[in-house]
Scaffold this motif. Structure first.
Motif, PDB file in Angstrom:
ATOM      1  N   ALA A  85       1.035  -1.528   0.296  1.00  0.00           N
ATOM      2  CA  ALA A  85       0.119  -0.012  -0.018  1.00  0.00           C
ATOM      3  C   ALA A  85       0.903   1.202  -0.045  1.00  0.00           C
ATOM      4  CB  ALA A  85      -1.084  -0.534   1.514  1.00  0.00           C
ATOM      5  N   PHE A  88       2.877   1.571  -3.211  1.00  0.00           N
ATOM      6  CA  PHE A  88       1.613   2.099  -4.041  1.00  0.00           C
ATOM      7  C   PHE A  88       1.405   3.447  -4.134  1.00  0.00           C
ATOM      8  CE2 PHE A  88      -3.061   2.804  -4.396  1.00  0.00           C
ATOM      9  CZ  PHE A  88      -3.488   2.306  -6.194  1.00  0.00           C
ATOM     10  N   SER A  89       1.380   3.873  -2.891  1.00  0.00           N
ATOM     11  CA  SER A  89       0.787   5.547  -2.737  1.00  0.00           C
ATOM     12  C   SER A  89       2.152   6.431  -2.953  1.00  0.00           C
ATOM     13  CB  SER A  89       0.562   5.632  -1.154  1.00  0.00           C
ATOM     14  OG  SER A  89      -0.621   4.610  -1.048  1.00  0.00           O
ATOM     15  N   VAL A 137      -8.907  11.401  -4.803  1.00  0.00           N
ATOM     16  CA  VAL A 137      -8.274  10.164  -4.703  1.00  0.00           C
ATOM     17  C   VAL A 137      -8.560   9.127  -3.834  1.00  0.00           C
ATOM     18  CG1 VAL A 137      -5.393   9.219  -5.056  1.00  0.00           C
ATOM     19  CG2 VAL A 137      -5.821  11.437  -5.795  1.00  0.00           C
ATOM     20  N   ILE A 138      -8.645   9.108  -2.857  1.00  0.00           N
ATOM     21  CA  ILE A 138      -9.076   8.584  -1.772  1.00  0.00           C
ATOM     22  C   ILE A 138     -10.856   8.017  -2.300  1.00  0.00           C
ATOM     23  CG2 ILE A 138     -10.291   9.030   0.892  1.00  0.00           C
ATOM     24  CD1 ILE A 138      -8.084  10.870   1.217  1.00  0.00           C
ATOM     25  N   LEU A 141      -9.750   5.297  -3.990  1.00  0.00           N
ATOM     26  CA  LEU A 141      -8.604   4.188  -3.246  1.00  0.00           C
ATOM     27  C   LEU A 141      -9.889   3.398  -2.102  1.00  0.00           C
ATOM     28  CD1 LEU A 141      -5.870   6.073  -1.430  1.00  0.00           C
ATOM     29  CD2 LEU A 141      -5.706   3.920  -4.015  1.00  0.00           C
ATOM     30  N   MET A 144     -11.846  -0.162  -2.493  1.00  0.00           N
ATOM     31  CA  MET A 144     -11.181  -1.427  -2.252  1.00  0.00           C
ATOM     32  C   MET A 144     -11.165  -1.937  -0.906  1.00  0.00           C
ATOM     33  SD  MET A 144      -7.286  -0.907  -4.034  1.00  0.00           S
ATOM     34  CE  MET A 144      -7.007  -2.707  -4.035  1.00  0.00           C
ATOM     35  N   ILE A 158      -4.643  -1.664   1.803  1.00  0.00           N
ATOM     36  CA  ILE A 158      -4.312  -0.491   1.040  1.00  0.00           C
ATOM     37  C   ILE A 158      -5.503   0.272   1.239  1.00  0.00           C
ATOM     38  CG2 ILE A 158      -4.254  -1.230  -2.051  1.00  0.00           C
ATOM     39  CD1 ILE A 158      -3.870  -3.598  -1.759  1.00  0.00           C
ATOM     40  N   PRO A 159      -6.628   0.190   0.901  1.00  0.00           N
ATOM     41  CA  PRO A 159      -7.419   1.431   1.152  1.00  0.00           C
ATOM     42  C   PRO A 159      -7.052   2.434   2.369  1.00  0.00           C
ATOM     43  CG  PRO A 159      -9.264  -0.168   1.018  1.00  0.00           C
ATOM     44  CD  PRO A 159      -7.621  -1.470   0.420  1.00  0.00           C
ATOM     45  N   GLY A 162      -3.688   3.820   2.300  1.00  0.00           N
ATOM     46  CA  GLY A 162      -3.258   4.323   1.017  1.00  0.00           C
ATOM     47  C   GLY A 162      -4.122   5.797   1.567  1.00  0.00           C
ATOM     48  N   SER A 163      -5.649   6.120   1.930  1.00  0.00           N
ATOM     49  CA  SER A 163      -5.803   6.909   2.396  1.00  0.00           C
ATOM     50  C   SER A 163      -5.314   7.763   3.508  1.00  0.00           C
ATOM     51  CB  SER A 163      -7.738   6.202   2.510  1.00  0.00           C
ATOM     52  OG  SER A 163      -8.445   6.393   1.432  1.00  0.00           O
TER      53      SER A 163
END
Length: 598
Positions: A85, A88-89, A137-138, A141, A144, A158-159, A162-163
């Motif tokens: 994550a 990915f971010s 973007v959030i 994400l 997921m 991941i979400p 990522g958020s």
């Protein structure tokens, strides 16, 4: 402890050390984290200069540290998924900082003033758009996190992280980036030189796009032709799935250093036969240069992992069941993957097992959430006889499908057993309870635990089990002499209270959601190592199939059990599960959440 607790003549081998495997994976991901950070920094350096690149290089670790701290607060661990994550971010973490610092430079050039007041105006100008872009973007994400089932806990970091990282990147863009930009501000001469260089680069890129796009806009034939070609290419790409030019799979095959060989004989097979086949297969496995160790578990459950927990390996304690764990050299020390070794080993061992009357499964460790098996058909029907016959027919179809191998089902074959039938009249007259007889038999056959030995602070105690020697257990005449105590204290031989009779073991009844069900299983095989292809092949065979209850079973992608169990069990039907369920639930939940987000 060698020579102290473990005798010198006992060989010890560490068969499983998932700590080392996890550490290698984490180290690999951390290395990729640094690589991703370096690539982003170099791109910013090339496009904007070394000062903005240095700002980005400082902001990224700050955001990652805050994200890791948030993971601790939220109760998330730093594992492979959470590290993915972060990787990915990284590409989107620096977007806010780049927008802010680029606008500050633009305002400095416009006003020819590098003062703090100009920087404040520059940041406020892009503040609202940057906040809106971050929340967009959030919103992309968060879907997921809507995934349920087995993939839900697997994907949730991941979400979540990522958020969190995006929120902290927004804070860093407004708090740290302007301050760092003012601390490392270039001279006006350097700013103008950089602006001139960027202008020339933009002119070159703009010229390319003007030459490419202008004819498409001004010439309707070219414009519509280009639009049609886009649709043609899109649908051509979709057709590649149907023609198998591109295979589809939920998760790629992993390159592990172990896999299991699962052996299943017909129920009632003796332990000797199972041992002989397991020994022969182990000898064949030793011929592979990549194999470094083997452990065979015959008639007893092997130490199970997460995959074994889902596949119920802890219940494999019957004489006709065996597992062989195969240890391979590290993936860095061999030229072929563990999947290629497993395929080669299956080609050698499957004929041997078939000749011995057994079925084997080469079970590889899944890269994602484990399932009962890759391809699973859950069979429903109006009664046990119809349901089991349909399951047998489905098993034959699985065996004919080119993309399915290691076919089996969970139905129990009839086999003979011996049971003690109590003479209730005698028992009642003697005043002996049925429980007392059962307890006596349990002690004789080895299922009675007298106590345990506690050595220091061991986690698993050593149990003291009472058991009659095998030579006595194998003769009913000797078992009949075992005394059973009556309430009056008199000892009566077991043979006076009943008889040993031969019977057929009752078949196992499986339930799912309060419905009787049978399971037909298989693994992926061939070049198209994805469940969907084998499922399509079985679907084709069902076109001319009539179930034992005289109905045509619903099949096909729409009504053929792809999206849930049959509505009723009053007639034959089935549902596809296994890896397909994980795939379908993931895309279903994410797709619905994305629709709401849009």
């Amino acid at each position: 402890i060698k020579g102290v607790i473990i005798p010198d003549n006992v060989h010890v081998f560490v068969s499983r050390n998932y700590g080392v495997t996890a550490n290698d994976k984490v180290n690999e991901l951390i290395f990729k984290l640094f690589v991703a950070t370096g690539i982003v920094t170099l791109l910013v350096w090339f496009a904007l200069g070394w000062r903005p690149a240095l700002v980005v290089l400082i902001v990224i670790p700050i955001v990652i540290l805050f994200t890791v701290f948030s993971a601790m607060i939220l109760g998330l661990t730093i594992d492979r998924v959470s590290l993915f994550a972060l990787i990915f971010s990284i590409g989107i973490l620096v977007d806010d900082a780049i927008v802010v610092i680029e606008n500050i430079y633009r305002h400095w050039l416009m006003k020819e003033d590098t003062g703090i007041a100009v920087s404040v105006v520059a940041v406020s100008e892009v503040g609202n758009p940057t906040i809106l872009a971050t929340f967009t973007v959030i919103a992309a994400l968060l879907p997921m996190g809507a995934v349920r089932g087995m993939m839900g806990p697997y994907m949730s970091p991941i979400p979540t992280l990522g958020s969190v990282a995006m929120m902290f990147s927004l804070f860093a863009a407004f708090a740290f980036t302007p301050w760092l930009a003012n601390k490392m501000k270039p001279s006006m001469k350097q700013l103008k030189a950089a602006a001139e260089k960027e202008h020339k680069s933009n002119e070159r890129i703009g010229g390319f796009f003007r030459k490419t796009i202008t004819p498409l806009v001004e010439n309707s034939v070219l414009g519509y032709g280009f639009l049609v070609s886009l649709f043609v290419v899109f649908f051509a790409c979709c057709v590649m799935f149907y023609t198998t030019a591109v295979s589809v799979k939920m998760l790629p095959l992993d390159n592990k250093s172990e896999f299991d060989i699962v052996i299943n004989f017909p129920e009632g097979t003796s332990l000797i036969d199972t041992v002989n086949l397991a020994s022969r297969l182990a000898q064949e496995a030793k011929k592979f240069d990549e194999v470094v160790a083997l452990q065979a578990y015959v008639g007893t459950a092997s130490p199970y992992n997460f995959n074994g927990l889902v596949r119920h390996y802890y219940l494999r304690t019957k004489p006709w069941e065996a597992d062989i764990q195969v240890e391979l050299t590290d993936k860095t020390e061999r030229d072929i993957s563990s999947h290629e070794i497993a395929v080669a080993m299956r080609e050698v061992m499957a004929p041997i097992a078939k000749e011995a009357g057994a079925r084997i499964q080469i079970v590889e460790m899944p890269p994602g959430p484990p399932v009962l098996q890759s391809v699973v058909a859950e069979i429903y029907g109006p009664d046990a006889q119809t349901r089991r016959q349909f399951a047998r027919d489905m098993t034959e179809m699985f065996e004919k499908a080119p993309s399915i191998t290691d076919v089996d089902n969970l139905m129990q074959q009839p086999y003979e057993i011996w049971r003690f039938e109590v003479n209730r009249d005698k028992v009642l007259r003697k005043g002996i309870s049925i429980d007392a007889i059962n307890q006596t038999l349990e002690m004789a056959m080895g299922g009675f635990v007298v106590g345990d030995l506690k050595r220091g602070s061991v986690v698993d105690p050593t149990y003291i089990v009472l058991q009659v020697p095998l030579s006595a257990r194998s003769e009913f005449s000797r078992l009949g002499t075992i005394p059973v105590q009556s309430p009056s204290g008199a000892l009566l031989p077991l043979s006076e209270l009943g008889d040993f009779v031969k019977d057929v073991e009752e078949e196992i009844i499986f339930h799912k959601d309060l419905r009787d069900v049978e399971f037909v299983t298989g693994e992926n095989a061939g070049e198209l190592a994805a469940p969907i292809y084998g499922m399509f092949q079985v679907d084709d065979m069902l076109e001319d199939y009539v179930a034992p209850d005289g109905v045509e079973v619903d099949h096909g992608f729409i009504g053929g059990g792809y999206f849930g169990p049959p509505a009723t069990s009053h007639q034959s039907g089935f549902e596809w599960t296994g890896e397909w369920t994980v795939t379908y639930e993931t895309f279903r939940d994410m797709g619905g959440a994305f629709m709401i987000a849009m």
